[in-house]
Design a protein around this motif. Structure first.
Motif, PDB file in Angstrom:
ATOM      1  N   ILE A  38       0.847  -1.198   0.000  1.00  0.00           N
ATOM      2  CA  ILE A  38       0.000   0.000   0.000  1.00  0.00           C
ATOM      3  C   ILE A  38       0.882   1.248   0.000  1.00  0.00           C
ATOM      4  CG2 ILE A  38      -1.600   1.375   1.420  1.00  0.00           C
ATOM      5  CD1 ILE A  38      -2.873  -1.347   2.241  1.00  0.00           C
ATOM      6  N   MET A  39       1.912   1.250   0.843  1.00  0.00           N
ATOM      7  CA  MET A  39       2.780   2.425   0.941  1.00  0.00           C
ATOM      8  C   MET A  39       3.568   2.683  -0.338  1.00  0.00           C
ATOM      9  SD  MET A  39       4.350   2.253   4.748  1.00  0.00           S
ATOM     10  CE  MET A  39       3.450   1.375   6.000  1.00  0.00           C
ATOM     11  N   THR A  40       3.885   1.639  -1.084  1.00  0.00           N
ATOM     12  CA  THR A  40       4.687   1.818  -2.295  1.00  0.00           C
ATOM     13  C   THR A  40       3.831   1.960  -3.554  1.00  0.00           C
ATOM     14  OG1 THR A  40       4.978  -0.583  -2.499  1.00  0.00           O
ATOM     15  CG2 THR A  40       6.728   0.653  -1.380  1.00  0.00           C
ATOM     16  N   SER A  41       2.519   2.000  -3.382  1.00  0.00           N
ATOM     17  CA  SER A  41       1.635   2.213  -4.532  1.00  0.00           C
ATOM     18  C   SER A  41       1.782   3.655  -5.008  1.00  0.00           C
ATOM     19  CB  SER A  41       0.176   1.950  -4.139  1.00  0.00           C
ATOM     20  OG  SER A  41       0.005   0.603  -3.800  1.00  0.00           O
ATOM     21  N   PRO A  42       1.550   3.887  -6.288  1.00  0.00           N
ATOM     22  CA  PRO A  42       1.704   5.251  -6.826  1.00  0.00           C
ATOM     23  C   PRO A  42       0.709   6.242  -6.227  1.00  0.00           C
ATOM     24  CG  PRO A  42       1.354   3.632  -8.599  1.00  0.00           C
ATOM     25  CD  PRO A  42       1.203   2.916  -7.313  1.00  0.00           C
ATOM     26  N   ASN A  43       1.166   7.461  -6.075  1.00  0.00           N
ATOM     27  CA  ASN A  43       0.333   8.601  -5.655  1.00  0.00           C
ATOM     28  C   ASN A  43      -0.355   8.416  -4.311  1.00  0.00           C
ATOM     29  OD1 ASN A  43       0.939   9.833  -8.180  1.00  0.00           O
ATOM     30  ND2 ASN A  43      -0.683   8.620  -9.125  1.00  0.00           N
ATOM     31  N   MET A  44       0.326   7.821  -3.361  1.00  0.00           N
ATOM     32  CA  MET A  44      -0.260   7.635  -2.026  1.00  0.00           C
ATOM     33  C   MET A  44      -0.094   8.930  -1.228  1.00  0.00           C
ATOM     34  SD  MET A  44      -1.570   4.727  -2.162  1.00  0.00           S
ATOM     35  CE  MET A  44      -2.135   4.529  -0.517  1.00  0.00           C
ATOM     36  N   ALA A  47      -0.282  10.643   4.592  1.00  0.00           N
ATOM     37  CA  ALA A  47      -0.884  10.044   5.785  1.00  0.00           C
ATOM     38  C   ALA A  47      -0.717   8.526   5.824  1.00  0.00           C
ATOM     39  CB  ALA A  47      -2.368  10.392   5.846  1.00  0.00           C
ATOM     40  N   VAL A  48      -0.434   7.917   4.676  1.00  0.00           N
ATOM     41  CA  VAL A  48      -0.278   6.456   4.592  1.00  0.00           C
ATOM     42  C   VAL A  48       1.053   6.005   5.194  1.00  0.00           C
ATOM     43  CG1 VAL A  48       0.014   4.555   2.932  1.00  0.00           C
ATOM     44  CG2 VAL A  48      -1.810   6.217   2.617  1.00  0.00           C
ATOM     45  N   TYR A  49       2.053   6.866   5.179  1.00  0.00           N
ATOM     46  CA  TYR A  49       3.398   6.492   5.642  1.00  0.00           C
ATOM     47  C   TYR A  49       3.484   6.632   7.158  1.00  0.00           C
ATOM     48  CZ  TYR A  49       4.131   7.109   0.685  1.00  0.00           C
ATOM     49  OH  TYR A  49       4.021   7.023  -0.679  1.00  0.00           O
ATOM     50  N   ILE A  50       2.969   5.640   7.858  1.00  0.00           N
ATOM     51  CA  ILE A  50       2.940   5.655   9.316  1.00  0.00           C
ATOM     52  C   ILE A  50       4.243   5.048   9.829  1.00  0.00           C
ATOM     53  CG2 ILE A  50       1.710   4.849  11.363  1.00  0.00           C
ATOM     54  CD1 ILE A  50      -0.802   4.674   9.500  1.00  0.00           C
ATOM     55  N   GLU A  51       5.001   5.867  10.546  1.00  0.00           N
ATOM     56  CA  GLU A  51       6.329   5.467  11.008  1.00  0.00           C
ATOM     57  C   GLU A  51       6.297   4.201  11.856  1.00  0.00           C
ATOM     58  OE1 GLU A  51       9.804   7.420  13.736  1.00  0.00           O
ATOM     59  OE2 GLU A  51       8.643   8.765  12.459  1.00  0.00           O
ATOM     60  N   LEU A 118      10.861  -2.600   0.752  1.00  0.00           N
ATOM     61  CA  LEU A 118      11.439  -1.570   1.628  1.00  0.00           C
ATOM     62  C   LEU A 118      12.384  -0.666   0.841  1.00  0.00           C
ATOM     63  CD1 LEU A 118      12.084  -3.509   4.959  1.00  0.00           C
ATOM     64  CD2 LEU A 118      10.580  -1.531   4.648  1.00  0.00           C
ATOM     65  N   SER A 119      13.111  -1.235  -0.110  1.00  0.00           N
ATOM     66  CA  SER A 119      14.005  -0.399  -0.916  1.00  0.00           C
ATOM     67  C   SER A 119      13.189   0.574  -1.768  1.00  0.00           C
ATOM     68  CB  SER A 119      14.927  -1.258  -1.779  1.00  0.00           C
ATOM     69  OG  SER A 119      14.191  -2.027  -2.690  1.00  0.00           O
ATOM     70  N   GLU A 120      12.037   0.128  -2.262  1.00  0.00           N
ATOM     71  CA  GLU A 120      11.149   1.037  -3.002  1.00  0.00           C
ATOM     72  C   GLU A 120      10.613   2.129  -2.083  1.00  0.00           C
ATOM     73  OE1 GLU A 120       8.054  -1.019  -5.191  1.00  0.00           O
ATOM     74  OE2 GLU A 120       9.422  -2.691  -5.582  1.00  0.00           O
ATOM     75  N   LEU A 121      10.272   1.748  -0.858  1.00  0.00           N
ATOM     76  CA  LEU A 121       9.747   2.713   0.109  1.00  0.00           C
ATOM     77  C   LEU A 121      10.790   3.798   0.418  1.00  0.00           C
ATOM     78  CD1 LEU A 121       7.390   3.493   1.976  1.00  0.00           C
ATOM     79  CD2 LEU A 121       8.442   2.066   3.732  1.00  0.00           C
ATOM     80  N   LEU A 122      12.057   3.404   0.500  1.00  0.00           N
ATOM     81  CA  LEU A 122      13.117   4.374   0.777  1.00  0.00           C
ATOM     82  C   LEU A 122      13.234   5.417  -0.331  1.00  0.00           C
ATOM     83  CD1 LEU A 122      15.941   2.112   2.228  1.00  0.00           C
ATOM     84  CD2 LEU A 122      14.610   3.841   3.427  1.00  0.00           C
ATOM     85  N   GLU A 123      12.892   5.025  -1.548  1.00  0.00           N
ATOM     86  CA  GLU A 123      12.949   5.969  -2.663  1.00  0.00           C
ATOM     87  C   GLU A 123      11.771   6.936  -2.646  1.00  0.00           C
ATOM     88  OE1 GLU A 123      13.171   3.398  -6.054  1.00  0.00           O
ATOM     89  OE2 GLU A 123      15.117   2.585  -5.434  1.00  0.00           O
ATOM     90  N   ILE A 124      10.697   6.546  -1.944  1.00  0.00           N
ATOM     91  CA  ILE A 124       9.478   7.358  -1.904  1.00  0.00           C
ATOM     92  C   ILE A 124       9.415   8.246  -0.671  1.00  0.00           C
ATOM     93  CG2 ILE A 124       6.957   7.233  -1.727  1.00  0.00           C
ATOM     94  CD1 ILE A 124       7.126   4.521  -3.156  1.00  0.00           C
ATOM     95  N   GLN A 125       9.715   7.658   0.487  1.00  0.00           N
ATOM     96  CA  GLN A 125       9.485   8.317   1.773  1.00  0.00           C
ATOM     97  C   GLN A 125      10.782   8.480   2.553  1.00  0.00           C
ATOM     98  OE1 GLN A 125       6.876   9.766   3.003  1.00  0.00           O
ATOM     99  NE2 GLN A 125       7.595  10.060   5.077  1.00  0.00           N
ATOM    100  N   LEU A 126      10.981   9.652   3.112  1.00  0.00           N
ATOM    101  CA  LEU A 126      12.117   9.916   3.982  1.00  0.00           C
ATOM    102  C   LEU A 126      11.849   9.268   5.339  1.00  0.00           C
ATOM    103  CD1 LEU A 126      14.790  11.474   4.043  1.00  0.00           C
ATOM    104  CD2 LEU A 126      13.530  13.396   5.029  1.00  0.00           C
TER     105      LEU A 126
END
Length: 165
Positions: A38-44, A47-51, A118-126
């Motif tokens: 869900i977090m790595t889906s396009p255009n999220m 609020a979806v990136y819950i630490e 997770l590697s994709e998530l790192l490219e999207i979210q700090l």
């Protein structure tokens, strides 16, 4: 005869517990994958990136790499439950069986997917520095484990994503 029946009941009970535990572990892996997908889906939305969710996915993955998968794939990571003599890593690997349970292989594949995602998530979210340190150690450790080549490929992608920070 009574002893044999009692022993057989104990083995059946252990097998049932093991099956129940592995079912829960597998469902947890599915939950982690769902959250990461869900977090790595396009255009999220942000609020979806819950630490907390990200940290729990990382904790789950690290725990099962260290305690479930590495011992299954590389005998050097196994703990002797009987406290027997210390064997060299070559001796442990020589005695290793290559047969893996189907549920372990499924878990391994799911963990590989999580590491890759997770590697994709790192490219999207700090992410926070603490989380980056956790991810870094998760990405480096597979290179010291034998028989986990797919995981090592995913780890290369993860370490590359971490190093771009």
């Amino acid at each position: 005869l009574s002893f044999l029946l009692q022993n057989n009941d104990t083995e059946d009970e252990e097998r049932l517990w093991r099956d129940l535990i592995m079912e829960r572990v597998t469902k947890s892996a599915d939950a982690c994958l769902t959250a990461i997908n869900i977090m790595t889906s396009p255009n999220m939305p942000k609020a979806v990136y819950i630490e907390d969710v990200i940290e729990r996915v990382i904790q789950y993955t690290k725990f099962h790499l260290q305690n479930t998968l590495y011992p299954q794939y590389d005998p050097v990571y196994r703990v002797d439950p009987h406290g027997g003599g210390v064997l060299s890593s070559k001796a442990k690997r020589a005695k290793c069986s290559t047969h893996k349970q189907r549920v372990i292989v499924m878990l391994y594949n799911k963990v590989c997917d999580i590491v890759s995602s997770l590697s994709e998530l790192l490219e999207i979210q700090l992410l926070t520095d603490t989380t980056i340190l956790q991810v870094s150690s998760m990405g480096i450790t597979p290179f010291f484990v034998e028989n986990v080549s797919e995981l090592q490929l995913c780890a290369i992608k993860l370490v590359t994503a971490v190093s771009t920070f």
